[in-house]
Design a protein around this motif. Structure first.
Motif, PDB file in Angstrom:
ATOM      1  N   MET A 275      -8.366  -5.512   7.750  1.00  0.00           N
ATOM      2  CA  MET A 275      -7.160  -4.723   8.044  1.00  0.00           C
ATOM      3  C   MET A 275      -7.547  -3.280   8.323  1.00  0.00           C
ATOM      4  O   MET A 275      -7.563  -2.423   7.440  1.00  0.00           O
ATOM      5  CB  MET A 275      -6.220  -4.783   6.828  1.00  0.00           C
ATOM      6  CG  MET A 275      -4.772  -4.456   7.133  1.00  0.00           C
ATOM      7  SD  MET A 275      -3.936  -5.646   8.159  1.00  0.00           S
ATOM      8  CE  MET A 275      -2.345  -5.726   7.301  1.00  0.00           C
ATOM      9  N   SER A 276      -7.907  -2.995   9.550  1.00  0.00           N
ATOM     10  CA  SER A 276      -8.326  -1.635   9.888  1.00  0.00           C
ATOM     11  C   SER A 276      -7.108  -0.714   9.928  1.00  0.00           C
ATOM     12  O   SER A 276      -6.044  -1.086  10.383  1.00  0.00           O
ATOM     13  CB  SER A 276      -9.019  -1.628  11.251  1.00  0.00           C
ATOM     14  OG  SER A 276      -8.102  -1.932  12.269  1.00  0.00           O
ATOM     15  N   LYS A 277      -7.317   0.510   9.438  1.00  0.00           N
ATOM     16  CA  LYS A 277      -6.234   1.489   9.448  1.00  0.00           C
ATOM     17  C   LYS A 277      -5.855   1.852  10.879  1.00  0.00           C
ATOM     18  O   LYS A 277      -6.718   2.078  11.727  1.00  0.00           O
ATOM     19  CB  LYS A 277      -6.682   2.757   8.703  1.00  0.00           C
ATOM     20  CG  LYS A 277      -6.199   2.788   7.265  1.00  0.00           C
ATOM     21  CD  LYS A 277      -6.558   4.104   6.630  1.00  0.00           C
ATOM     22  CE  LYS A 277      -7.867   3.979   5.863  1.00  0.00           C
ATOM     23  NZ  LYS A 277      -8.243   5.217   5.157  1.00  0.00           N
ATOM     24  N   GLN A 278      -4.559   1.897  11.132  1.00  0.00           N
ATOM     25  CA  GLN A 278      -4.122   2.331  12.460  1.00  0.00           C
ATOM     26  C   GLN A 278      -3.988   3.833  12.455  1.00  0.00           C
ATOM     27  O   GLN A 278      -3.470   4.441  11.529  1.00  0.00           O
ATOM     28  CB  GLN A 278      -2.763   1.698  12.781  1.00  0.00           C
ATOM     29  CG  GLN A 278      -2.887   0.407  13.582  1.00  0.00           C
ATOM     30  CD  GLN A 278      -1.570   0.050  14.227  1.00  0.00           C
ATOM     31  OE1 GLN A 278      -0.562  -0.012  13.534  1.00  0.00           O
ATOM     32  NE2 GLN A 278      -1.569  -0.181  15.523  1.00  0.00           N
ATOM     33  N   SER A 279      -4.472   4.439  13.513  1.00  0.00           N
ATOM     34  CA  SER A 279      -4.348   5.886  13.628  1.00  0.00           C
ATOM     35  C   SER A 279      -2.888   6.267  13.852  1.00  0.00           C
ATOM     36  O   SER A 279      -2.088   5.447  14.298  1.00  0.00           O
ATOM     37  CB  SER A 279      -5.178   6.379  14.806  1.00  0.00           C
ATOM     38  OG  SER A 279      -4.635   5.901  16.010  1.00  0.00           O
ATOM     39  N   THR A 280      -2.558   7.513  13.513  1.00  0.00           N
ATOM     40  CA  THR A 280      -1.193   7.986  13.732  1.00  0.00           C
ATOM     41  C   THR A 280      -0.815   7.847  15.199  1.00  0.00           C
ATOM     42  O   THR A 280       0.299   7.460  15.533  1.00  0.00           O
ATOM     43  CB  THR A 280      -1.080   9.464  13.313  1.00  0.00           C
ATOM     44  OG1 THR A 280      -1.421   9.578  11.930  1.00  0.00           O
ATOM     45  CG2 THR A 280       0.326   9.975  13.520  1.00  0.00           C
ATOM     46  N   ARG A 281      -1.780   8.146  16.042  1.00  0.00           N
ATOM     47  CA  ARG A 281      -1.544   8.025  17.477  1.00  0.00           C
ATOM     48  C   ARG A 281      -1.088   6.603  17.844  1.00  0.00           C
ATOM     49  O   ARG A 281      -0.128   6.427  18.594  1.00  0.00           O
ATOM     50  CB  ARG A 281      -2.829   8.373  18.237  1.00  0.00           C
ATOM     51  CG  ARG A 281      -2.663   8.433  19.727  1.00  0.00           C
ATOM     52  CD  ARG A 281      -4.016   8.518  20.443  1.00  0.00           C
ATOM     53  NE  ARG A 281      -3.955   7.812  21.705  1.00  0.00           N
ATOM     54  CZ  ARG A 281      -3.640   8.368  22.869  1.00  0.00           C
ATOM     55  NH1 ARG A 281      -3.377   9.658  22.910  1.00  0.00           N
ATOM     56  NH2 ARG A 281      -3.574   7.666  23.980  1.00  0.00           N
ATOM     57  N   ASP A 282      -1.774   5.615  17.288  1.00  0.00           N
ATOM     58  CA  ASP A 282      -1.401   4.236  17.598  1.00  0.00           C
ATOM     59  C   ASP A 282      -0.042   3.872  17.005  1.00  0.00           C
ATOM     60  O   ASP A 282       0.746   3.152  17.620  1.00  0.00           O
ATOM     61  CB  ASP A 282      -2.471   3.265  17.081  1.00  0.00           C
ATOM     62  CG  ASP A 282      -3.746   3.317  17.919  1.00  0.00           C
ATOM     63  OD1 ASP A 282      -3.662   3.728  19.091  1.00  0.00           O
ATOM     64  OD2 ASP A 282      -4.818   2.952  17.390  1.00  0.00           O
ATOM     65  N   LEU A 283       0.216   4.375  15.809  1.00  0.00           N
ATOM     66  CA  LEU A 283       1.515   4.104  15.186  1.00  0.00           C
ATOM     67  C   LEU A 283       2.644   4.700  16.015  1.00  0.00           C
ATOM     68  O   LEU A 283       3.718   4.105  16.154  1.00  0.00           O
ATOM     69  CB  LEU A 283       1.536   4.675  13.763  1.00  0.00           C
ATOM     70  CG  LEU A 283       0.660   3.940  12.748  1.00  0.00           C
ATOM     71  CD1 LEU A 283       0.570   4.728  11.436  1.00  0.00           C
ATOM     72  CD2 LEU A 283       1.209   2.537  12.475  1.00  0.00           C
TER      73      LEU A 283
END
Lengths: 188, 188
Positions: free
Chosen positions: B1-9
């Motif tokens: 479960m890789s962290k999603q960057s704010t940009r991707d969110l």
DNA sequence: GTCTATAGGTGGATAGAC
DNA sequence: GTCTATCCACCTATAGAC
């Protein structure tokens, strides 16, 4: 040359703007500047934007139903009728406009819920009319297709609506004209 | 479960909103409240809304092209590929969403001109891919149609885009599923 | 990178004079 | 019916502290 009422002029302007930009990308100020009146005058005829949107859809629906009647009463078999039906859509494509109902469908998630039933009824009427033409055409031997008339009607409506969208986005009006020919020729 | 960057969110939230409401009916405030950040943070990643819109389209385009590759590399003939292609569209329909490109096409008259070439390229890629599948299928005997492969590709793309629009407006997801079956079965 | 605060503009809508 | 004037909510966008 009968004088058009302000109310009708407002609807004409709003319809043109809605078909070109969408229901959430034109304002009372746009209409006002186009007609040379003040925003407050438009609010007199259509107190809220929802009122204006509802009137736009109702008028478009009535005009479209009237056009279907006209097609039915004119000479020609099922193929001619379907061609004339497709031409109704092609006519909207000039000047970067698409079908008002198609535009409203794309904006449905951002419009008042009260409009949804009327829009849904509009599409149902189109499908019912096309289903009738398809059935008559098949019985008369003018049309030839497998599956139900209704599924063919659904497919034709969807293809014409989507065709307007794609042709307009690609700036290629001829794409839509060729599409109409493809859709109808394969029903023969 | 890789962290999603704010940009991707931000892109995820914006895409969901754009597909449901349209490009002119969601705001930085909508995204901010959904993600629990401030509007200014979104402006850090996407200074102007045009930047956000362009990024949305580019990402969607890349994802779609990747999905087409995946379909091509999987087992199955042309019919299976067309079915999987139609399923890409059906997947967007849940929760009142339509294809991002179809929505952008409907909003094209109210969007910055710079986006038009990319959107046009997106549709051209879809048509080219479908044309290739159609041609291969006809040569292999899997598909059977008259007229050019390209006109069949245009027709299929248009019908799927329009089908999403109509099915969503009528609140009838099954209409789209039946449409997909009709469109593909008549190519066999 | 994210925040607070705010600027500058436009949206729909209303009150009241004419 | 149309106008002037105005309200308030919301929009995109920026400055500057942390």
């Amino acid at each position: 040359m009968s004088k058009q009422s302000t109310r009708d002029l407002i609807l004409d302007s709003a319809q043109s703007l809605a078909q070109a930009r969408g229901f959430n990308a034109f304002s009372y100020a746009d209409i006002a500047s186009e007609l040379g009146v003040r925003k407050a005058s438009i609010h007199y005829h259509f107190p809220s934007k929802q009122d204006l949107e509802a009137a736009l859809l109702e008028r478009y629906r009535a005009q479209f139903l009237s056009a279907l009647d006209s097609i039915e009463q004119s000479a020609g078999g099922s193929v001619t009728r379907l061609k004339r039906y497709a031409d109704l859509y092609a006519g909207t494509l000039s000047n970067g406009r698409i079908c008002l109902a198609g535009m409203m469908a794309s904006d449905i998630g951002a419009l008042p819920e009260q409009l949804a039933p009327t829009l849904s009824a509009f599409f149902k009427e189109q499908i019912d009319w096309l289903t009738k033409v398809m059935t008559q055409g098949k019985n008369a031997g003018d049309l030839n297709f497998s599956g139900s008339a209704q599924s063919q009607a659904n497919a034709l409506l969807a293809a014409l609506q989507g065709g307007l969208l794609v042709a307009n986005a690609m700036g290629d009006e001829t794409l839509f004209k060729r599409l109409g020919q493809t859709l109808i020729s394969r029903l023969q």
